[in-house]
Design a protein around this motif. Structure first.
Motif, mmCIF file in Angstrom:
data_model
loop_
_atom_site.group_PDB
_atom_site.id
_atom_site.type_symbol
_atom_site.label_atom_id
_atom_site.label_comp_id
_atom_site.label_asym_id
_atom_site.label_seq_id
_atom_site.Cartn_x
_atom_site.Cartn_y
_atom_site.Cartn_z
ATOM 1 N N GLU A 79 -7.839 -4.383 -3.014
ATOM 2 C CA GLU A 79 -8.898 -3.366 -3.033
ATOM 3 C C GLU A 79 -8.368 -1.991 -2.639
ATOM 4 O O GLU A 79 -8.739 -0.970 -3.242
ATOM 5 C CB GLU A 79 -10.036 -3.789 -2.108
ATOM 6 C CG GLU A 79 -10.801 -5.012 -2.606
ATOM 7 C CD GLU A 79 -11.826 -5.502 -1.604
ATOM 8 O OE1 GLU A 79 -11.972 -4.833 -0.542
ATOM 9 O OE2 GLU A 79 -12.467 -6.542 -1.847
ATOM 10 N N ILE A 80 -7.499 -1.955 -1.634
ATOM 11 C CA ILE A 80 -6.942 -0.674 -1.200
ATOM 12 C C ILE A 80 -6.053 -0.094 -2.295
ATOM 13 O O ILE A 80 -6.111 1.117 -2.586
ATOM 14 C CB ILE A 80 -6.160 -0.850 0.115
ATOM 15 C CG1 ILE A 80 -7.119 -1.193 1.255
ATOM 16 C CG2 ILE A 80 -5.365 0.413 0.450
ATOM 17 C CD1 ILE A 80 -6.435 -1.584 2.542
ATOM 18 N N CYS A 81 -5.235 -0.935 -2.920
ATOM 19 C CA CYS A 81 -4.375 -0.452 -4.014
ATOM 20 C C CYS A 81 -5.220 0.055 -5.181
ATOM 21 O O CYS A 81 -4.875 1.065 -5.811
ATOM 22 C CB CYS A 81 -3.443 -1.567 -4.474
ATOM 23 S SG CYS A 81 -2.123 -1.959 -3.301
ATOM 24 N N THR A 134 -8.173 1.361 -4.980
ATOM 25 C CA THR A 134 -8.720 2.653 -4.553
ATOM 26 C C THR A 134 -7.672 3.756 -4.671
ATOM 27 O O THR A 134 -7.959 4.864 -5.151
ATOM 28 C CB THR A 134 -9.217 2.559 -3.100
ATOM 29 O OG1 THR A 134 -10.232 1.561 -3.016
ATOM 30 C CG2 THR A 134 -9.784 3.902 -2.643
ATOM 31 N N THR A 146 -5.591 -5.907 0.398
ATOM 32 C CA THR A 146 -4.485 -5.182 -0.242
ATOM 33 C C THR A 146 -4.841 -4.799 -1.674
ATOM 34 O O THR A 146 -4.601 -3.662 -2.109
ATOM 35 C CB THR A 146 -3.212 -6.040 -0.238
ATOM 36 O OG1 THR A 146 -2.931 -6.465 1.098
ATOM 37 C CG2 THR A 146 -2.031 -5.248 -0.771
ATOM 38 N N GLN A 173 0.828 -1.207 0.000
ATOM 39 C CA GLN A 173 0.000 0.000 0.000
ATOM 40 C C GLN A 173 0.862 1.256 0.000
ATOM 41 O O GLN A 173 0.518 2.260 -0.640
ATOM 42 C CB GLN A 173 -0.914 -0.024 1.221
ATOM 43 C CG GLN A 173 -1.921 -1.160 1.228
ATOM 44 C CD GLN A 173 -2.664 -1.278 2.539
ATOM 45 O OE1 GLN A 173 -3.097 -0.280 3.110
ATOM 46 N NE2 GLN A 173 -2.810 -2.503 3.040
#
Length: 387
Positions: free
Chosen positions: A351-353, A355, A349, A139
């Motif tokens: 999904e956050i990346c 976003t 990880t 991230q």
């Protein structure tokens, strides 16, 4: 020693690099089912105690019910008590058994069991920390790439680092007790869903046996470092920004290496055998001592026999339960219900990346929010005057 590079994994006999054992690993649907059960079990920790007691899965009861030592211990106690209730005269050797004292052995065993569980719990939490650290470094790289690099370069670096994380979990099968995560039923699923690698890139890593080697993860990390270096050469980064990205990528690789290091070196077998041997000797002796001390002939009472039987069972739960708990925590990346939630870490990880990389915020919007006198893009902007 002269090192030779470029060899395929299949010709390297070192078990740490590749296992020659062929086995069938769970499908992605089976992994998801196990993951759901793990998450459900974690949510039980804050339930009232009376609700916790009614659960079967994820508890020591299943292990105890299938442990041969428990049934042997209970059978020894029951056999002696049946014989004690069937005789009228107290045998002479009963007094000798009653004088024996195995409480000292029980105290030593309790110490070794608690120490064993504490050691494996520390390992478990350390390996959990490695998993979360690896996710955090991915991230970090995504945030830095989104802010400092052109979209196509930043996207490539983040894709490859996410692929390295997933390949790392698959490669854990090369060491320790193996991994339930496979290329076909784990890596390829996320690769297809998130387009982590292009067809050409997949061909470039085909020479690695991802299912039985951690080398694929290493190569993907190297790709990320090369891409950062190329971005610096193209003047997309300065020296400080390049160093910052390299540090995050190397920290990610170090976290993944930590998982491999701990998995490759479990607690000493000598110690585990020692604890198992003590358990196997202590529980039958405890059952014999308790059974001979519960009365013979006319001194027998059914209620006392039942009570002492419960004490023997409780001792079995204590010894076998602690031993099983410590054993289960040795390998947190297996398919047990108490193991780490790898699917959650990977998907979170990704999904956050996603976003971060698709974030619409930036310098332009910040300028729009500035008052006209302080916004360089406004006709009313007043440049500061230096005296």
């Amino acid at each position: 020693m002269k090192m030779k590079f470029g060899f395929r994994d299949s010709i390297r006999p070192n078990g740490v690099i590749k296992k020659r054992k062929k086995e069938t690993r769970p499908t992605f649907q089976e992994l998801q089912f196990i993951e759901k059960q793990r998450r459900d079990i974690l949510l039980r920790a804050e339930l009232p105690f009376w609700r916790i007691l009614i659960f079967w899965s994820g508890t020591c009861l299943r292990e105890i019910s299938t442990d041969v030592l428990v049934w042997i211990t209970l059978a020894i106690y029951a056999t002696i008590r049946i014989h004690a209730n069937s005789v009228y005269d107290v045998p002479d050797y009963v007094d000798l058994f009653e004088e024996s004292n195995i409480s000292i052995l029980g105290g030593f065993l309790s110490f070794f069991l608690v120490f064993f569980v504490n050691q494996t719990n520390s390992r478990f939490l350390e390996m959990y920390g490695f998993s979360k650290a690896a996710s955090g470094r991915v991230q970090d790289v995504a945030g830095l790439a989104r802010a400092q690099l052109p979209p196509e370069i930043g996207d490539a670096i983040v894709r490859h680092l996410n692929a390295a994380q997933i390949a790392g979990y698959v490669g854990l099968n090369a060491i320790g007790q193996g991994s339930p995560y496979s290329r076909n039923h784990f890596f390829d699923v996320y690769d297809e869903q998130y387009k982590l690698l292009t067809p050409e890139e997949r061909k470039m890593i085909e020479h690695h046996d991802m299912n039985n080697s951690g080398l694929c993860m290493k190569e993907l990390c190297t790709w990320c470092q090369v891409e950062v270096a190329e971005a610096r050469e193209a003047a997309h980064l300065n020296d400080y920004q390049e160093r910052l990205l390299h540090e995050r990528i190397l920290a990610f690789r170090a976290a993944m290496d930590g998982m491999y290091d701990y998995t490759d070196q479990p607690p000493h077998f000598f110690y585990i055998h020692f604890v198992d041997l003590l358990s196997a000797l202590y529980l039958p002796l405890f059952a014999i001592n308790t059974a001979y001390s519960a009365g013979w002939g006319k001194e027998c009472y059914l209620g006392l026999d039942v009570l002492n039987g419960l004490i023997v069972l409780l001792q079995c739960i204590f010894v076998v339960g602690l031993r099983s708990l410590g054993t289960k925590m040795i390998d947190p990346y297996g398919d047990d219900l108490v193991d780490l939630s790898v699917i959650l870490y990977v998907e979170a990880t990704l999904e956050i990346c996603d976003t971060i990389m698709n974030s619409k915020g930036g310098k332009t919007k910040i300028q729009w929010m500035l008052p006209p006198a302080y916004n360089p893009s406004s006709s009313q902007y007043q440049a500061p005057v230096c005296s």
